[in-house]
Design an enzyme around this catalytic site. Structure first.
Site, PDB file in Angstrom:
ATOM      1  N   CYS A 216      13.507 -10.611   6.953  1.00 28.55           N
ATOM      2  CA  CYS A 216      13.448 -11.538   5.821  1.00 28.55           C
ATOM      3  C   CYS A 216      14.839 -12.040   5.445  1.00 28.55           C
ATOM      4  O   CYS A 216      14.976 -12.990   4.681  1.00 28.55           O
ATOM      5  CB  CYS A 216      12.732 -10.920   4.636  1.00 28.55           C
ATOM      6  SG  CYS A 216      13.300  -9.282   4.232  1.00 28.55           S
TER       7      CYS A 216
ATOM      8  N   ASP B 162      21.073  -6.502  -9.781  1.00 27.12           N
ATOM      9  CA  ASP B 162      19.648  -6.375  -9.467  1.00 27.12           C
ATOM     10  C   ASP B 162      19.529  -6.214  -7.955  1.00 27.12           C
ATOM     11  O   ASP B 162      20.473  -6.453  -7.209  1.00 27.12           O
ATOM     12  CB  ASP B 162      18.852  -7.584  -9.970  1.00 27.12           C
ATOM     13  CG  ASP B 162      17.374  -7.232 -10.203  1.00 27.12           C
ATOM     14  OD1 ASP B 162      16.963  -6.107  -9.852  1.00 27.12           O
ATOM     15  OD2 ASP B 162      16.634  -8.081 -10.722  1.00 27.12           O
ATOM     16  N   ASP B 163      18.318  -5.785  -7.529  1.00 25.70           N
ATOM     17  CA  ASP B 163      18.176  -5.485  -6.104  1.00 25.70           C
ATOM     18  C   ASP B 163      18.016  -6.725  -5.246  1.00 25.70           C
ATOM     19  O   ASP B 163      18.424  -6.750  -4.093  1.00 25.70           O
ATOM     20  CB  ASP B 163      16.957  -4.578  -5.901  1.00 25.70           C
ATOM     21  CG  ASP B 163      15.707  -5.213  -6.450  1.00 25.70           C
ATOM     22  OD1 ASP B 163      15.482  -5.138  -7.673  1.00 25.70           O
ATOM     23  OD2 ASP B 163      14.938  -5.808  -5.675  1.00 25.70           O
TER      24      ASP B 163
ATOM     25  N   CYS C 180       7.928 -12.146   4.969  1.00 25.29           N
ATOM     26  CA  CYS C 180       7.666 -10.895   5.693  1.00 25.29           C
ATOM     27  C   CYS C 180       6.251 -10.922   6.256  1.00 25.29           C
ATOM     28  O   CYS C 180       5.312 -11.333   5.569  1.00 25.29           O
ATOM     29  CB  CYS C 180       7.787  -9.714   4.719  1.00 25.29           C
ATOM     30  SG  CYS C 180       7.341  -8.149   5.496  1.00 25.29           S
TER      31      CYS C 180
ATOM     32  N   SER D 125      14.833  -1.356 -11.034  1.00 22.09           N
ATOM     33  CA  SER D 125      15.224  -1.433  -9.627  1.00 22.09           C
ATOM     34  C   SER D 125      16.711  -1.601  -9.408  1.00 22.09           C
ATOM     35  O   SER D 125      17.237  -1.216  -8.369  1.00 22.09           O
ATOM     36  CB  SER D 125      14.453  -2.551  -8.926  1.00 22.09           C
ATOM     37  OG  SER D 125      14.516  -3.743  -9.669  1.00 22.09           O
TER      38      SER D 125
ATOM     39  N   ASN E 102      -1.401   1.247   5.536  1.00 21.70           N
ATOM     40  CA  ASN E 102      -0.274   0.612   4.856  1.00 21.70           C
ATOM     41  C   ASN E 102       0.454  -0.228   5.876  1.00 21.70           C
ATOM     42  O   ASN E 102       0.897   0.289   6.903  1.00 21.70           O
ATOM     43  CB  ASN E 102       0.674   1.673   4.279  1.00 21.70           C
ATOM     44  CG  ASN E 102       1.940   1.045   3.703  1.00 21.70           C
ATOM     45  OD1 ASN E 102       1.925  -0.108   3.296  1.00 21.70           O
ATOM     46  ND2 ASN E 102       3.018   1.811   3.679  1.00 21.70           N
ATOM     47  N   GLY E 103       0.564  -1.514   5.604  1.00 22.43           N
ATOM     48  CA  GLY E 103       1.265  -2.392   6.537  1.00 22.43           C
ATOM     49  C   GLY E 103       0.518  -3.695   6.701  1.00 22.43           C
ATOM     50  O   GLY E 103      -0.277  -4.081   5.849  1.00 22.43           O
TER      51      GLY E 103
ATOM     52  N   CYS F  82      14.508  -3.179  10.310  1.00 22.31           N
ATOM     53  CA  CYS F  82      14.111  -4.585  10.250  1.00 22.31           C
ATOM     54  C   CYS F  82      14.889  -5.246   9.129  1.00 22.31           C
ATOM     55  O   CYS F  82      15.002  -4.701   8.030  1.00 22.31           O
ATOM     56  CB  CYS F  82      12.609  -4.692   9.984  1.00 22.31           C
ATOM     57  SG  CYS F  82      12.058  -6.402   9.752  1.00 22.31           S
TER      58      CYS F  82
ATOM     59  N   GLY G   2       1.406   0.318  -5.214  1.00 18.86           N
ATOM     60  CA  GLY G   2       0.189  -0.483  -5.326  1.00 18.86           C
ATOM     61  C   GLY G   2      -0.565  -0.134  -6.583  1.00 18.86           C
ATOM     62  O   GLY G   2      -0.936   1.019  -6.770  1.00 18.86           O
TER      63      GLY G   2
ATOM     64  N   TYR H   4      14.431  -1.695  -2.380  1.00 17.02           N
ATOM     65  CA  TYR H   4      13.579  -1.926  -3.555  1.00 17.02           C
ATOM     66  C   TYR H   4      12.287  -1.117  -3.630  1.00 17.02           C
ATOM     67  O   TYR H   4      11.941  -0.605  -4.687  1.00 17.02           O
ATOM     68  CB  TYR H   4      13.250  -3.419  -3.637  1.00 17.02           C
ATOM     69  CG  TYR H   4      12.215  -3.781  -4.654  1.00 17.02           C
ATOM     70  CD1 TYR H   4      12.514  -3.831  -6.016  1.00 17.02           C
ATOM     71  CD2 TYR H   4      10.903  -4.068  -4.261  1.00 17.02           C
ATOM     72  CE1 TYR H   4      11.543  -4.166  -6.957  1.00 17.02           C
ATOM     73  CE2 TYR H   4       9.930  -4.403  -5.197  1.00 17.02           C
ATOM     74  CZ  TYR H   4      10.261  -4.451  -6.540  1.00 17.02           C
ATOM     75  OH  TYR H   4       9.299  -4.773  -7.455  1.00 17.02           O
TER      76      TYR H   4
ATOM     77  N   CYS I 254       0.790  -1.242   0.000  1.00 16.90           N
ATOM     78  CA  CYS I 254       0.000   0.000   0.000  1.00 16.90           C
ATOM     79  C   CYS I 254       0.818   1.287   0.000  1.00 16.90           C
ATOM     80  O   CYS I 254       1.997   1.305   0.369  1.00 16.90           O
ATOM     81  CB  CYS I 254      -0.896   0.068   1.230  1.00 16.90           C
ATOM     82  SG  CYS I 254      -2.006  -1.298   1.403  1.00 16.90           S
TER      83      CYS I 254
ATOM     84  N   CYS J 184      11.642  -0.937   7.772  1.00 15.09           N
ATOM     85  CA  CYS J 184      11.858  -2.003   6.787  1.00 15.09           C
ATOM     86  C   CYS J 184      13.014  -1.631   5.857  1.00 15.09           C
ATOM     87  O   CYS J 184      12.927  -0.662   5.091  1.00 15.09           O
ATOM     88  CB  CYS J 184      10.599  -2.209   5.961  1.00 15.09           C
ATOM     89  SG  CYS J 184      10.841  -3.284   4.543  1.00 15.09           S
TER      90      CYS J 184
HETATM   91  N1  LIG Z   1       9.627   6.264 -11.819  1.00 13.51           N
HETATM   92  C1  LIG Z   1      10.569   5.482 -11.372  1.00 13.51           C
HETATM   93  N2  LIG Z   1      11.788   5.600 -11.832  1.00 13.51           N
HETATM   94  C2  LIG Z   1      12.751   4.795 -11.418  1.00 13.51           C
HETATM   95  N3  LIG Z   1      12.537   3.836 -10.529  1.00 13.51           N
HETATM   96  C3  LIG Z   1      11.326   3.712 -10.059  1.00 13.51           C
HETATM   97  C4  LIG Z   1      10.289   4.515 -10.455  1.00 13.51           C
HETATM   98  N4  LIG Z   1       9.175   4.154  -9.813  1.00 13.51           N
HETATM   99  C5  LIG Z   1       9.525   3.114  -9.035  1.00 13.51           C
HETATM  100  N5  LIG Z   1      10.838   2.891  -9.181  1.00 13.51           N
HETATM  101  C6  LIG Z   1      11.628   1.873  -8.609  1.00 13.51           C
HETATM  102  O1  LIG Z   1      11.375   0.782  -9.454  1.00 13.51           O
HETATM  103  C7  LIG Z   1      11.676  -0.356  -8.796  1.00 13.51           C
HETATM  104  C8  LIG Z   1      10.791  -1.433  -9.277  1.00 13.51           C
HETATM  105  O2  LIG Z   1      10.793  -1.367 -10.657  1.00 13.51           O
HETATM  106  P1  LIG Z   1      11.381  -2.459 -11.616  1.00 13.51           P
HETATM  107  O3  LIG Z   1      12.594  -3.099 -11.184  1.00 13.51           O
HETATM  108  O4  LIG Z   1      11.416  -1.770 -12.924  1.00 13.51           O
HETATM  109  O5  LIG Z   1      10.217  -3.440 -11.649  1.00 13.51           O
HETATM  110  P2  LIG Z   1      10.140  -4.778 -10.946  1.00 13.51           P
HETATM  111  O6  LIG Z   1       9.091  -4.548  -9.905  1.00 13.51           O
HETATM  112  O7  LIG Z   1       9.704  -5.630 -12.041  1.00 13.51           O
HETATM  113  O8  LIG Z   1      11.482  -5.078 -10.406  1.00 13.51           O
HETATM  114  C9  LIG Z   1      11.674  -0.022  -7.379  1.00 13.51           C
HETATM  115  O9  LIG Z   1      12.976  -0.095  -6.981  1.00 13.51           O
HETATM  116  C10 LIG Z   1      11.268   1.407  -7.292  1.00 13.51           C
HETATM  117  O10 LIG Z   1      12.035   2.017  -6.333  1.00 13.51           O
HETATM  118  S1  SF4 Z   2      10.782  -8.736   6.967  1.00 13.89           S
HETATM  119 FE1  SF4 Z   2      11.952  -7.799   5.293  1.00 13.89          FE
HETATM  120  S2  SF4 Z   2      10.402  -6.904   3.924  1.00 13.89           S
HETATM  121 FE2  SF4 Z   2       9.396  -7.332   5.892  1.00 13.89          FE
HETATM  122  S3  SF4 Z   2       9.570  -5.436   7.073  1.00 13.89           S
HETATM  123 FE3  SF4 Z   2      11.338  -6.671   7.626  1.00 13.89          FE
HETATM  124  S4  SF4 Z   2      12.963  -6.017   6.209  1.00 13.89           S
HETATM  125 FE4  SF4 Z   2      11.015  -5.311   5.374  1.00 13.89          FE
HETATM  126 MG   LIG Z   3      13.275  -4.900 -10.769  1.00 13.86          MG
END
Ligand SMILES: Nc1ncnc2c1ncn2[C@@H]1O[C@H](COP(=O)(O)OP(=O)(O)O)[C@@H](O)[C@H]1O
Ligand code: SF4
Ligand SMILES: [Mg+2]
Ligand SMILES: Nc1ncnc2c1ncn2[C@@H]1O[C@H](COP(=O)(O)OP(=O)(O)O)[C@@H](O)[C@H]1O
Ligand SMILES: Nc1ncnc2c1ncn2[C@@H]1O[C@H](COP(=O)(O)OP(=O)(O)O)[C@@H](O)[C@H]1O
Ligand SMILES: Nc1ncnc2c1ncn2[C@@H]1O[C@H](COP(=O)(O)OP(=O)(O)O)[C@@H](O)[C@H]1O
Ligand code: SF4
Ligand code: SF4
Ligand code: SF4
Ligand SMILES: [Mg+2]
Ligand SMILES: [Mg+2]
Ligand SMILES: [Mg+2]
Lengths: 472, 472, 472, 472
Positions: free
Chosen positions: D449, D357-358, D394, D295, D114-115, D446, D41, D254, D14, D248
């Protein structure tokens, strides 16, 4: 999955409307006019407007109220035309909505058509040979191509030249940047009337559309007449050679609204007299007369008046019929008629009944209604039909079934009676039908679906044994 | 009220896709292909399919995902073509969606067009004089009428004859009942490539559409080439006289997706080198290089690589941009840029910044971005543009502003700098641009919007001082 | 802007339906049942289903056919309940659609309500004081909270305890994971009947909903009765103290469908007899009897039968009435009635007419109809109303106007006659009304809107002079 | 059939927004705020408004732009709250949209959450035992019932009392007729910040939502803080006992937008430093660093900066991703990743690549991306993940997979590497992660996870081995 409640019905293919007025909201009046003509076509609707230079059209699938839910064409103009359509399944495509709106060498032109050309196929082929392309399967596109190719100077002459080439049934409303033009074919198969609204003019398929906008019925457009309305007023011209008039008698029997007046004849009166005549011809006696609503009601009242047998409501029609969702497996069950009609037990129980309907097409629905009445306690059901047996298809704008699906094409009256399970079955005679219509000469109407005498011939390929719908 | 986030952008007018395959779901692959080409047009989408006898088209306003939300054309076939379109406001009408689908003397034909004819107006007038009618304002309808009127025998010859008459920019995908045909104009303004998918063939505006369906890039369709794909395989023909090749350089600068390869040149590489060249030309130094995402990013990376100045994300672009609802009164406020972009304070605060974007059209957006960066703490903003000043409109399929709205048509660079409030402003030189594209000869591209040298002339009425958009 | 064609009408607030069957598609049958009950509410519809463990509801604004256009609830179950609703403008919110579906300490429960509680406001306040929250403004939510708070052990006892606390008019269909429960208030204001469908059971507001699904009418649920249907069969219980029965007489006059049988009385028969009685009371003579369709038709037939004056169709009702688009400026014009009704000139011209309608609420529509008939040539219009003057509002589930808008609350009959412009005006007497209904004892009906004798009192705040609609 | 492109992603459940202003259009500002929070969301959106007496809510399924396509709530007010939601499949129901709007003994109250509460199930059972009913499966309904049942006098005290009973993660925006209230749980799992807009106040999940409306970030709401905004100004209160702060960490990794600042820490900076740290930890060398957009980009830039290995765009993400239509049979094919990402051949061909990647959830997507890069010619792909392995689910508002679907819950790093086919695989260490975030103390976050140390425990039933999602 939607269930088509009209599968066992004749279907009118169109209604048209046109207005020329410098004092009214022409798009809105067209909207109301189409709303009054909705019974002539529920599949698609469209309105085109011009303000003298721009031309705009809005069209869509669905009822008038649905197509214009978000509003009417934005253009404020002084001429508008409109169209409602019920088409055969094959051509039920967004591309086939009308009015058509094109540009050609003379500017913009918009056109809406009610009827059916019998030589559309040939004309289309000829035009294609000359290099025309077609984006729809509606006759209007053929007509508009003829107009565009005419070598005549004025739009009136272009149209007239084109009309000499088309055959069959057509009422047209045509709009250019500065003219509203109404055309009715030389046979006058379909109705088209002219009304006066303040200083402006209205053209419509039926007079009930004049009533709704508050216009006064002036007269009907005559077979072979073209009226041209502009700021210079109304001008009438004749075109084509004189032909025998052949107004579709089914307009009186079934299609038109009972409150309309067509070629001087009240539809209500015609139906009422058909019922009276049917009473005389059948010589039936029973406890009550009922109708299959709504189309059978006026004739049933005539039947009752003639015989003195009381009229009563024996069947109630669900008024929310429309595009009702049905799951595939349900189609097998006997749902259809129950969705649409329900017997009034109090009326029918223990009674011998005369049930009046306007016509029988395939006969399946009638059979189900008879059964429903018997289940509700009717002791006898005599079915009376206020028209003769339909033995032949229509090529003039009505979607009758193909011939072999018309029950009267393959079965005798007694066989039909057995098929529908009625205790007796009585059709109005063709002569009786003719007598019921007092204000139109009996040789000025088409009865081809009853007697195979086609006033404007039939499509070449059909005559040669081909399929009825050529472009689908 | 919807706010158009692209008002200050060049707009590509179309993307096309075609597939011939007896082993794949051609409609679905076309769907995916259009989805990959969506950046070339977001206003309408359409797919036409044939199974060898029937032909069906489904078209609508909106994104690919919206138009086909309820599903794809029902017809299972072996050929399909598709189209996405971004058009100028005036022609944003349902009637203008493509592919067009018509019947003509030879059967069915469906056609989709990317580009802009410079003699469409004259051709249309000539066709109208011959009796053609037009239901849309798209060039495709002109082309299809030419084909239908051709006296040649085969469809290939009909098309070739028609192509001799049209001028300007056009990539066409054409479908008959049994052939998929791809055509690229003799100048090759717009890209069109050919791919192999199993035993079948794919044609697409950009190679990223081949990638998405898993097709292999075979080669580009050449300027002046027509490929005809049927069960007999692929046949290539040349048409028209040889013309100087003139691929639109803006495809490399801005329109195409960076992962596409056009005429052998990686778009990504071209943009990266533009950034490098811009770095050399500008000789700038600063704390960081940022881009205006997404179009400025690749050049910004090249700039950073060349100079060693670190690249960072200084602006975040909202990824849900689209048809966002805006109340009328809001338009007055400075909403536009904030809806789309936001500064990353951590990146820009206290920094002198080189901001790279691909081009400047009207300049209003750039000014707002510069202000946004300064408000977020940037101490200096040097704007670097990876293309020369746009001084002239495009007549070959790109909706640039009309000339007087192009900031570079009326203002000197220093005036523009002042207008956008940047600390310095640097455009890539035309020579530098040419050097950045290594795989296409520099005389084989169009640079007309930079240097007014129009490879295929301009529309007659425009040359004569008329309005740019003739049919609207 | 949509024009509400029912603004001058009494509005029924709901229809309910429930089915328990292990052999039928319960959701689909509920769909058909609601479709037959559509005349009781056109604003929203909903269906809830359970399979013994899960419970799913689908609800929405619009006609049954619109709400379920994309299909029915996915859950395959053995119990379903449904609801259609027409509500007052203020509460026309998505949140107010029914059936309600909640979880409580005992599991899931779903509930649909037809009627109006007179102490809902007090109960709601009391519940809120105990800590309940409310997300809607419908009575069902009050009832479900009472059930959830009951300290009784079984669901039957919980419901019965709750019913001791609620006052006014209510027919409930309630569904738990394994039971279908039908409840009718001790006065029996609203109808509720029980049917058998194969081995299963059906509960519905009117018997026409049993007919459509092919169920057989077993009997009516009695005032103060609760039926509990489960795999163990049907169990009947009485609740509350015995109260005087007070079936709403307006169900016979106007609300119910003429083909329904309510508490053993055919609605058709009742209406027919009202017309006969009205004929006797008025002693009128004229050329023809016509009705204001559809509600006036059955009484008009009775009037005609009694007097021997022929019945004819003098007004045609547009069958596509619904949510029709109207531009704001149009509301000022006299559009309303023309959109809905049109005179049949042939029938009325030159005639003295008896026009029968079921009731007069505000009187504005009647006035317009009289004018329309006169414009069509009627020489005299005698208005005959098959119910007494409505002088008092309803608190039992019918949205009559607030009192001061009821024309009969402020005007004498002669004043009303003048207001509507009729040549004479005749209301059915209360005694005549009572005599028309032969199968229900005359002291077993409510006539409060005619005689101010409210069988279940009125809402506290209203009695004290407050506004009629308390939660809006 | 729609394909869910986010199936292999962590999903934030959320985003919330609230505004109190007598000088701005509160509904419109909420609309823009939600638009900036859309990444938190995409399933449903809602806005509630009050003008001091009335309260109105509009909610629906879809993106903000879709839900409010026809306009915003009509009520002109001075307080509004809004909500965007991405939920688990099971609860993807219209009934679960937020904000909730109820009446209770104290008037109207609207609430958005949200939560994720860890004791929602128990509280719900307890409330049901006390007689509460539930119409949704969202935690907000539990909270609002607690508030309604509180015996405290003021709304502030009622809320505070309720907060003592709920456990887990929650950021709330609550609206009464005259107050806007923001609450952040004592651990501060989810972000919530406070901004100033002219004379008014704004509350939002992320500071990017303040930026879009032009509000200035004042500070973050603190864990255990409740702010109450009314015409009297802003009042801050603490509630509950002091708990260890546990923001979090995944918000930095991410969820949040890189341009947001959370608890004083720039998200961009945190990600950049994670990339730098990952570079140091992995000690990798290669030709280029690329990211999995979007991301992975910021961390990839950090990695590149630290190592000096050039950053390049190796993958292009389709920006029209959304609810894209997919035919059932297509799901079997390897479509998913190709729809979303495409390799830039020029960048990757012949290169050894570090791909950042993240995080890795199930690992299926990563495997497909590696394969795509190799097919495009990459000679080696080293996958670098800017977070530690996710080994535990989580319970605080994030929809991680259930434990057994988390690849790191069942596989060692080397096994994961093999699974995804990378040449090497490097996760950021937990220590490295902690060091990357400089502005928040490492014991104030936190990491459950990653390390199974749940700051607020886990749901009772889960702890006891039950299913993760209790109400579905
Ligand atoms: N407008 C934006 N520009 C750049 N990053 C964004 C934007 N909106 C959201 N994000 C970031 O995008 C990430 C998720 O997007 P992405 O990696 O493209 O999709 P997925 O959810 O498939 O990994 C998140 O890290 C968020 O912080
Ligand atoms: S368990 Fe992971 S995703 Fe959930 S609040 Fe903690 S750090 Fe965030
Ligand atoms: Mg991504
Ligand atoms: N508003 C109306 N009132 C009465 N009859 C109407 C109305 N509109 C159309 N009609 C008539 O209804 C008939 C068709 O309706 P009906 O018999 O109910 O349906 P069906 O097409 O199923 O036979 C036609 O005879 C037409 O004249
Ligand atoms: N999926 C994508 N990823 C990156 N760039 C893209 C993508 N799709 C299109 N582009 C590029 O985006 C650019 C246009 O996007 P952008 O600059 O964000 O919008 P605008 O049209 O407002 O300038 C074009 O250069 C095009 O090449
Ligand atoms: N299918 C039907 N056929 C005939 N009457 C119906 C039908 N459905 C409902 N009714 C009756 O219609 C009446 C209301 O319709 P009508 O008078 O046409 O509309 P209004 O609500 O404008 O008065 C009610 O008396 C009801 O009993
Ligand atoms: S054939 Fe029948 S339906 Fe057709 S025009 Fe003649 S009378 Fe009418
Ligand atoms: S004028 Fe410019 S945009 Fe147009 S084709 Fe030439 S280079 Fe491309
Ligand atoms: S007051 Fe009138 S409408 Fe209401 S229940 Fe009694 S009789 Fe029926
Ligand atoms: Mg009929
Ligand atoms: Mg850009
Ligand atoms: Mg009525």
């Amino acid at each position: 999955m939607y269930y088509d409640f009209r599968a066992d019905k004749l279907r009118e293919e169109c209604g048209v409307f046109g207005i020329f007025s410098r004092h009214d909201d022409v798009a809105l009046n067209t909207y109301w006019g189409l709303y009054a003509l909705q019974h002539r076509g529920q599949e698609s609707a469209g309105i085109a407007v011009t303000d003298g230079s721009e031309m705009e059209v809005q069209r869509g699938m669905g009822l008038v109220g649905e197509v214009f839910r978000q509003g009417l064409p934005a253009l404020r103009g002084h001429i508008a035309i409109g169209h409602v359509r019920y088409s055969t399944t094959g051509s039920s495509l967004p591309a086939n909505t009308q009015p058509l709106l094109v540009t050609y060498s003379g500017g913009h032109i918009s056109l809406a058509h009610n009827g059916n050309l019998t030589n559309a196929h040939e004309l289309r082929q000829a035009l294609e040979k000359q290099g025309s392309v077609f984006q729809t399967s509606v006759d209007s596109e053929v007509i508009v191509n003829l107009i565009a190719r005419s070598s005549q100077g004025t739009i009136e002459d272009k149209i007239k030249e084109s009309l000499t080439r088309i055959k069959g049934a057509y009422c047209l409303v045509i709009m250019t940047e500065d003219k509203l033009i109404g055309v009715r074919d030389p046979h006058g198969f379909r109705p088209l009337c002219l009304g006066r609204l303040g200083g402006g003019w209205v053209i419509a398929s039926e007079s009930c559309a004049l009533d709704i906008v508050g216009a006064e019925l002036v007269r009907d457009i005559e077979p072979g007449e073209m009226v041209v309305i502009s700021d210079a007023g109304l001008k009438s011209e004749r075109f084509g050679q004189k032909d025998r008039k052949a107004l579709c008698v089914f307009e009186y029997i079934y299609f038109a609204r009972p409150d309309s007046i067509i070629d001087g004849q009240s539809v209500y009166e015609a139906r009422f007299r058909m019922g009276q005549q049917l009473a005389r011809e059948s010589g039936l006696a029973a406890d009550i007369v009922i109708s299959v609503p709504d189309s059978g009601t006026t004739a049933a009242l005539g039947f009752s008046r003639e015989t003195g047998i009381p009229y009563a409501e024996g069947l109630i029609k669900n008024r929310y019929i429309g595009r009702t969702f049905i799951q595939p497996e349900q189609k097998k069950r006997d749902l259809g008629v129950r969705m649409k009609l329900n017997a009034v037990r109090h009326t029918v129980q223990g009674k011998s009944i005369i049930m009046v309907d306007d016509s029988i097409v395939r006969g399946t629905t009638s059979g189900k209604i008879v059964r429903m009445l018997k289940e509700a306690g009717a002791v006898a059901v005599h079915m009376c039909v206020s028209s003769p047996p339909i033995g032949f298809p229509c090529y003039y704008g009505i979607d009758t079934a193909v011939r072999k699906e018309l029950i009267a094409a393959t079965k005798q009256v007694e066989e039909i009676r057995q098929f529908i399970g009625a205790d007796s079955l009585h059709y109005l005679s063709l002569d009786g039908l003719k007598q019921s219509i007092t204000n139109v000469a009996s040789d000025a109407m088409c009865y081809a679906c009853f007697n195979c005498d086609y006033p404007a011939g039939m499509p070449a390929c059909t005559a040669a044994g081909g399929n009825k719908y050529v472009f689908e």
